[in-house]
Design an enzyme around this catalytic site. Structure first.
Site, short mmCIF file in Angstrom:
data_model
loop_
_atom_site.label_atom_id
_atom_site.label_comp_id
_atom_site.label_asym_id
_atom_site.label_seq_id
_atom_site.Cartn_x
_atom_site.Cartn_y
_atom_site.Cartn_z
N GLU A 78 0.79 -1.26 -0.16
CA GLU A 78 0.02 0.17 -0.15
C GLU A 78 1.06 1.34 0.01
O GLU A 78 1.50 1.46 1.14
CB GLU A 78 -1.01 -0.02 1.40
N CYS A 111 -2.83 8.72 2.84
CA CYS A 111 -2.75 8.16 1.44
C CYS A 111 -3.84 8.30 0.68
O CYS A 111 -3.79 8.52 -0.75
CB CYS A 111 -2.20 6.74 1.48
#
Length: 455
Positions: free
Chosen positions: A225, A259
Site C-alpha cells: 500500500e 494516502c
C-alpha cells in the site's frame, strides 16, 4: 544506537528508544516462529475471543493512546481518538464476522473445496501517519487467521510501537506480536530469513518496490500500500456545498498526511469559480495550532523534512505556472507547521504534477467534458482512491467504472472501513487489507480434493 521521538508541535525531544541488536532480532524472530506454531493450532473461537479483548482494551485506553499519537506525530487530538476507536471497531468486526470470511468454499460441480489456513510469521513495515490504525488493521485479520506478526514500525513513533506491543500482551497473548526496533538497512536480512513467510508494506513507492524486489528473490508474497494522488471529480450537477465541505475534510484530515486524501480536485468548468471560492474560504478558516487543543483542526506536519518538502513542492508548482490562491509558506515559530494551501492552473505536464503531495496542499484543475475528467483522473502513476460527485446516480456510477483506482466513493470522500477491502492499483500497490478479501490475503488458500468414497 537509538531512535528519537520528536514532538512536531514544539520540536522537543519526547524520548529515546534503543535499537535491537542482531542477537535480539534473532531472538524475536524465533519468538514469532514459536508463537505461530502454537497460535495457528488454537481454535478460531479462541482467536476471536482475543480480538474482543483487544477491542475492549482499545476503548478503555482511548485517551492514553490518543495523547501518545498526537504527541508523536501531531494529529489533532479529536482525530487521534477517532483512530483508536476505529481500531477497536476493527477488532470487534473481525471477532464477530471473521469466522464467516474463513469458511471453506465448495467448488461447484467438483469434490473440491478451498480452505484458508495461516501462512506463518508476517513481516510488516509500517508508517508513522496512522501509527495505531495502520498497524492494527493489518494485525487484526492476521491474528484472526492464525498468523503471527513481526512489526518494524516507523522510527519516529517508537512510543506507539511499544504501546501496541504491550496492548497485545495485555489482551492475553504474548508471542503473536513482535516489535522490532531496527533501521531499514536490517530489512533485507529479515525478508531473507526462513522464519518470515510474507511481507506487507505501507509506505513510499520507492520503499515498497525495494521490498518487493527482495521478497521476489526469495519467493515470498508481498502486499503493498504505497500512497496515492487521489482525484476528487466534481461534475457540474453535483451538490457543490457538500462537495466543498467534504473535500476540505478529505484534504486536511490527519494534517493532510493521508494516502487516501483528496489531492487533485477536478472541477467542471461551469461550477469551478463557485467551488474554488468556497474551498479557499473554508480552507482559510481552519484553526491551526496545538493539536492537543480541541479547537485545532490542523496541526504540524510530522517531521521538518516533510514540512520543507511541502514548501519545495509549492515553489516548484508556482515556477511551473501554477497560481497560488492561499498559503504556500512554512509558518514561523517552533514546530513543523504549514498552512492550508490552494494551487490552481498547474500545467498537467509539469514534473511536480506527477508527485504525491503529502501535506496541506490542494491542487485544483478544471475540465470541459466527462471524458476529459476521466482522462485527467487516470493520468497519474497512482491508483488508490477516487471520489465522484453528481446528483445523477447513473452518471456517477458510469464515471466511477472508468476510474483506475482500488476504491471509488460516490458523493463522499475516500476512507477505509473494516468491512470493506482496501488497496490500490498501479504505483499505489497491490493486495488488499480489511473485509473478506483482506482476511484471506495472507493465508494459504489450500485446495482439498476429496472424491466420494468408493470412487
Amino acid at each position: 544506537m537509538s531512535f528519537e521521538s520528536i514532538n512536531p508541535t514544539t520540536g522537543e525531544l519526547l524520548g529515546t528508544y534503543p535499537e535491537h541488536d542482531a542477537h535480539e532480532v534473532d531472538a524475536r524472530l524465533q519468538r514469532a516462529w514459536d508463537g505461530w506454531v502454537r497460535w495457528s493450532g488454537t481454535p478460531l473461537s479462541e482467536r476471536t475471543a482475543f480480538l474482543l479483548r483487544l477491542g475492549d482494551l482499545l476503548e478503555e485506553r482511548v485517551e492514553e493512546y490518543a495523547r501518545l499519537i498526537t504527541l508523536e506525530m501531531g494529529k489533532p487530538i479529536g482525530e487521534a481518538r477517532g483512530e483508536v476507536k476505529k481500531a477497536a471497531s476493527g477488532a470487534r468486526h473481525f471477532a464477530e464476522s471473521g469466522a464467516s470470511y474463513l469458511q471453506p468454499e465448495a467448488i461447484p460441480g467438483t469434490p473440491g473445496r478451498v480452505v484458508y489456513q495461516s501462512l506463518g510469521p508476517i513481516l510488516a513495515i509500517m508508517p508513522w501517519n496512522l501509527p495505531f490504525w495502520q498497524v492494527l488493521r493489518f494485525f487484526i485479520p492476521s491474528a484472526l487467521v492464525g498468523n503471527t506478526v513481526i512489526v518494524k514500525h516507523a522510527e519516529t513513533v517508537q512510543g506507539c510501537a511499544l504501546a501496541i506491543e504491550k496492548l497485545v500482551q495485555d489482551a492475553g497473548v504474548s508471542d503473536i506480536y513482535v516489535n522490532l526496533s531496527v533501521r531499514r538497512e536490517v530489512v533485507p536480512g529479515l525478508i531473507a530469513d526462513a522464519r518470515v513467510r510474507a511481507v506487507t508494506v505501507t509506505g513510499s513507492v520507492r520503499a515498497g518496490r525495494a521490498v518487493a524486489e527482495i521478497a521476489g528473490q526469495h519467493g515470498k508474497k508481498v502486499v503493498l500500500e504505497l500512497g496515492g494522488s487521489d482525484p476528487f471529480v466534481v461534475l457540474e450537477d453535483a451538490d457543490i456545498a457538500k462537495a466543498v465541505q467534504l473535500g476540505v475534510i478529505s484534504r486536511y484530515s490527519n494534517n493532510a498526511q493521508s494516502c487516501i486524501a483528496a489531492k487533485r480536485f477536478l472541477i467542471a468548468e461551469p461550477i469551478a469559480d463557485a467551488f474554488i471560492k468556497a474551498f479557499v474560504e473554508q480552507s482559510a478558516e481552519l484553526k491551526i495550532g496545538d493539536p492537543l487543543l480541541a479547537e485545532t483542526k490542523l496541526g504540524p506536519q510530522a517531521r521538518k523534512d516533510l514540512r520543507d518538502n511541502s514548501e519545495r513542492q509549492v515553489q516548484d508548482a508556482v515556477a511551473a505556472g501554477a497560481c497560488l490562491l492561499l498559503g504556500g509558506k512554512s509558518l514561523p515559530g517552533p514546530g513543523y507547521f504549514f498552512p492550508p494551501t490552494v494551487l490552481v492552473d498547474l500545467p498537467h505536464d509539469a514534473p511536480v504534477a506527477r508527485e504525491e503531495f503529502f501535506g496541506p496542499v490542494a491542487l485544483v484543475f478544471t475540465f470541459k467534458t466527462e471524458d476529459e475528467a476521466v482522462q485527467l483522473a487516470n493520468d497519474s502513476d497512482f491508483g488508490l482512491g477516487a471520489s465522484v460527485w453528481s446528483k445523477n446516480p447513473e452518471r456517477a456510477n458510469a464515471v466511477a467504472a472508468r476510474l483506475e483506482a482500488g476504491a471509488v466513493f460516490i458523493n463522499d470522500f475516500v476512507r477505509s472501513d473494516p468491512r470493506a477491502p482496501f488497496g490500490g492499483v498501479k504505483a499505489s500497490g497491490f493486495g488488499r487489507e480489511l473485509g473478506a478479501l483482506g482476511a484471506r490475503e495472507l493465508t494459504n488458500a489450500k485446495l482439498i480434493w476429496e472424491p466420494p468414497s468408493g470412487n
